[in-house]
Design a protein around this motif. Structure first.
Motif, PDB file in Angstrom:
ATOM      1  N   ASN A  97       0.860  -1.172   0.000  1.00  0.00           N
ATOM      2  CA  ASN A  97       0.000   0.000   0.000  1.00  0.00           C
ATOM      3  C   ASN A  97       0.904   1.231   0.000  1.00  0.00           C
ATOM      4  N   VAL A  98       0.892   1.960  -1.094  1.00  0.00           N
ATOM      5  CA  VAL A  98       1.629   3.224  -1.207  1.00  0.00           C
ATOM      6  C   VAL A  98       0.662   4.342  -1.597  1.00  0.00           C
ATOM      7  N   ALA A  99      -0.554   4.269  -1.072  1.00  0.00           N
ATOM      8  CA  ALA A  99      -1.585   5.268  -1.356  1.00  0.00           C
ATOM      9  C   ALA A  99      -1.121   6.650  -0.920  1.00  0.00           C
ATOM     10  N   ALA A 100      -1.510   7.648  -1.695  1.00  0.00           N
ATOM     11  CA  ALA A 100      -1.247   9.051  -1.377  1.00  0.00           C
ATOM     12  C   ALA A 100       0.239   9.340  -1.172  1.00  0.00           C
ATOM     13  N   THR A 101       1.057   8.743  -2.016  1.00  0.00           N
ATOM     14  CA  THR A 101       2.497   9.011  -2.016  1.00  0.00           C
ATOM     15  C   THR A 101       2.865   9.663  -3.349  1.00  0.00           C
ATOM     16  N   LEU A 102       4.155   9.871  -3.567  1.00  0.00           N
ATOM     17  CA  LEU A 102       4.632  10.509  -4.798  1.00  0.00           C
ATOM     18  C   LEU A 102       5.063   9.495  -5.864  1.00  0.00           C
ATOM     19  N   ILE A 103       4.534   8.288  -5.803  1.00  0.00           N
ATOM     20  CA  ILE A 103       4.844   7.236  -6.771  1.00  0.00           C
ATOM     21  C   ILE A 103       4.409   7.691  -8.174  1.00  0.00           C
ATOM     22  N   THR A 104       5.236   7.340  -9.182  1.00  0.00           N
ATOM     23  CA  THR A 104       4.935   7.716 -10.568  1.00  0.00           C
ATOM     24  C   THR A 104       4.952   6.485 -11.471  1.00  0.00           C
ATOM     25  N   LEU A 123      -2.731   2.026  -4.903  1.00  0.00           N
ATOM     26  CA  LEU A 123      -2.203   3.278  -5.434  1.00  0.00           C
ATOM     27  C   LEU A 123      -3.214   4.417  -5.265  1.00  0.00           C
ATOM     28  N   TYR A 124      -4.132   4.267  -4.331  1.00  0.00           N
ATOM     29  CA  TYR A 124      -5.164   5.268  -4.086  1.00  0.00           C
ATOM     30  C   TYR A 124      -4.532   6.656  -3.970  1.00  0.00           C
ATOM     31  N   ALA A 125      -5.065   7.603  -4.705  1.00  0.00           N
ATOM     32  CA  ALA A 125      -4.652   9.007  -4.640  1.00  0.00           C
ATOM     33  C   ALA A 125      -3.186   9.245  -4.997  1.00  0.00           C
ATOM     34  N   PRO A 166      -8.403  -9.447 -17.021  1.00  0.00           N
ATOM     35  CA  PRO A 166      -9.603  -9.840 -16.268  1.00  0.00           C
ATOM     36  C   PRO A 166      -9.294 -10.523 -14.923  1.00  0.00           C
ATOM     37  N   ARG A 167      -8.099 -11.011 -14.735  1.00  0.00           N
ATOM     38  CA  ARG A 167      -7.739 -11.683 -13.478  1.00  0.00           C
ATOM     39  C   ARG A 167      -7.561 -10.704 -12.324  1.00  0.00           C
ATOM     40  N   VAL A 168      -7.471  -9.398 -12.649  1.00  0.00           N
ATOM     41  CA  VAL A 168      -7.222  -8.373 -11.628  1.00  0.00           C
ATOM     42  C   VAL A 168      -8.499  -7.585 -11.352  1.00  0.00           C
ATOM     43  N   GLU A 169      -8.834  -7.468 -10.076  1.00  0.00           N
ATOM     44  CA  GLU A 169      -9.934  -6.595  -9.682  1.00  0.00           C
ATOM     45  C   GLU A 169      -9.373  -5.178  -9.597  1.00  0.00           C
ATOM     46  N   ILE A 170      -9.887  -4.290 -10.415  1.00  0.00           N
ATOM     47  CA  ILE A 170      -9.428  -2.898 -10.434  1.00  0.00           C
ATOM     48  C   ILE A 170     -10.457  -2.047  -9.701  1.00  0.00           C
ATOM     49  N   LEU A 171     -10.030  -1.445  -8.600  1.00  0.00           N
ATOM     50  CA  LEU A 171     -10.914  -0.582  -7.816  1.00  0.00           C
ATOM     51  C   LEU A 171     -10.751   0.853  -8.295  1.00  0.00           C
ATOM     52  N   THR A 172     -11.847   1.472  -8.683  1.00  0.00           N
ATOM     53  CA  THR A 172     -11.813   2.848  -9.181  1.00  0.00           C
ATOM     54  C   THR A 172     -12.854   3.676  -8.448  1.00  0.00           C
ATOM     55  N   GLY A 173     -12.782   4.956  -8.651  1.00  0.00           N
ATOM     56  CA  GLY A 173     -13.765   5.848  -8.056  1.00  0.00           C
ATOM     57  C   GLY A 173     -13.105   7.147  -7.632  1.00  0.00           C
ATOM     58  N   PRO A 174     -13.893   7.988  -6.964  1.00  0.00           N
ATOM     59  CA  PRO A 174     -13.392   9.310  -6.596  1.00  0.00           C
ATOM     60  C   PRO A 174     -12.467   9.266  -5.390  1.00  0.00           C
ATOM     61  N   LEU A 175     -11.813  10.371  -5.205  1.00  0.00           N
ATOM     62  CA  LEU A 175     -10.962  10.606  -4.035  1.00  0.00           C
ATOM     63  C   LEU A 175     -11.867  11.032  -2.886  1.00  0.00           C
ATOM     64  N   TYR A 176     -11.661  10.422  -1.722  1.00  0.00           N
ATOM     65  CA  TYR A 176     -12.411  10.803  -0.539  1.00  0.00           C
ATOM     66  C   TYR A 176     -11.516  11.584   0.396  1.00  0.00           C
ATOM     67  N   GLU A 177     -12.076  12.389   1.239  1.00  0.00           N
ATOM     68  CA  GLU A 177     -11.301  13.202   2.167  1.00  0.00           C
ATOM     69  C   GLU A 177     -11.306  12.610   3.561  1.00  0.00           C
ATOM     70  N   ASP A 178     -11.481  11.294   3.670  1.00  0.00           N
ATOM     71  CA  ASP A 178     -11.561  10.669   4.987  1.00  0.00           C
ATOM     72  C   ASP A 178     -10.188  10.290   5.543  1.00  0.00           C
ATOM     73  N   GLY A 179      -9.139  10.395   4.734  1.00  0.00           N
ATOM     74  CA  GLY A 179      -7.795  10.067   5.212  1.00  0.00           C
ATOM     75  C   GLY A 179      -7.550   8.588   5.388  1.00  0.00           C
ATOM     76  N   ILE A 180      -8.456   7.750   4.900  1.00  0.00           N
ATOM     77  CA  ILE A 180      -8.279   6.295   5.018  1.00  0.00           C
ATOM     78  C   ILE A 180      -7.694   5.783   3.716  1.00  0.00           C
ATOM     79  N   TYR A 181      -6.538   5.148   3.840  1.00  0.00           N
ATOM     80  CA  TYR A 181      -5.842   4.655   2.644  1.00  0.00           C
ATOM     81  C   TYR A 181      -5.711   3.165   2.701  1.00  0.00           C
TER      82      TYR A 181
END
Length: 181
Positions: A97-104, A123-125, A166-181
């Motif tokens: 989990n590297v959500a909300a980091t500077l990963i490119t 890779l959330y956010a 198709p073997r990968v579940e891709i989670l998409t959607g908006p950015l939330y401001e709840d701080g949960i990554y």
């Protein structure tokens, strides 16, 4: 003190620190935490969330814990592609989990080339990622779940990628401001 060191060396398997509540704000705080973590040779899971003082070099030191299977660094906003280079040294790494980091995209290409046995990548956010980086991540051979919520990927492109992988579940959607990554 020596007894605590022995206990850490032999028995600690999981560590969880949430920077929002831990009052860890300085580099010295993170250095002390990382020094303790690096002693825990049986550590198989680590969660260091929202630590704004955590740096790529700290992650390098944490990879001395070669039994790590699950590494969660979501919200550690100063981490870059160098973090991905460090975690590829972990032979048992399954979930990252590297959500909300500077990963490119470049970091994801290097991650894929190193070929860790990742089954889950968050890779959330990560705003520095495009469809090219997502394609690199999806090419990881064991990947089953990829979270790209809050990333700037057009829904039509996500649909195309889902049909290609198709073997990968891709989670998409908006950015939330709840701080949960």
């Amino acid at each position: 003190n020596h007894e605590w060191c022995r206990i850490a060396d032999q028995h600690v398997q999981r560590i969880r620190v949430n920077g929002e509540f831990a009052d860890m704000t300085t580099a010295a705080d993170c250095d002390l935490l990382v020094a303790f973590v690096a002693r825990c040779k049986n550590l198989d899971r680590i969660t260091l969330r929202n630590l704004d003082c955590l740096l790529d070099d700290n992650v390098r030191d944490i990879t001395a814990c070669c039994n790590l299977r699950i590494v969660s660094l979501g919200g550690c906003r100063l981490l870059t592609d160098q973090t991905l280079a460090h975690v590829t040294a972990l032979p048992r790494l399954e979930e990252l989990n590297v959500a909300a980091t500077l990963i490119t995209d470049a970091g994801l290409a290097a991650l894929r080339a190193a070929g860790p046995a990742l089954t889950s990548l968050n890779l959330y956010a990560c705003l520095g990622i495009s469809v090219h980086g997502v394609t690199e991540a999806l090419a990881l051979p064991n990947l089953k779940m990829l979270n790209i919520r809050g990333c700037s990927i057009e829904p039509s492109l996500v649909e195309q990628l889902q049909s290609r992988f198709p073997r990968v579940e891709i989670l998409t959607g908006p950015l939330y401001e709840d701080g949960i990554y």
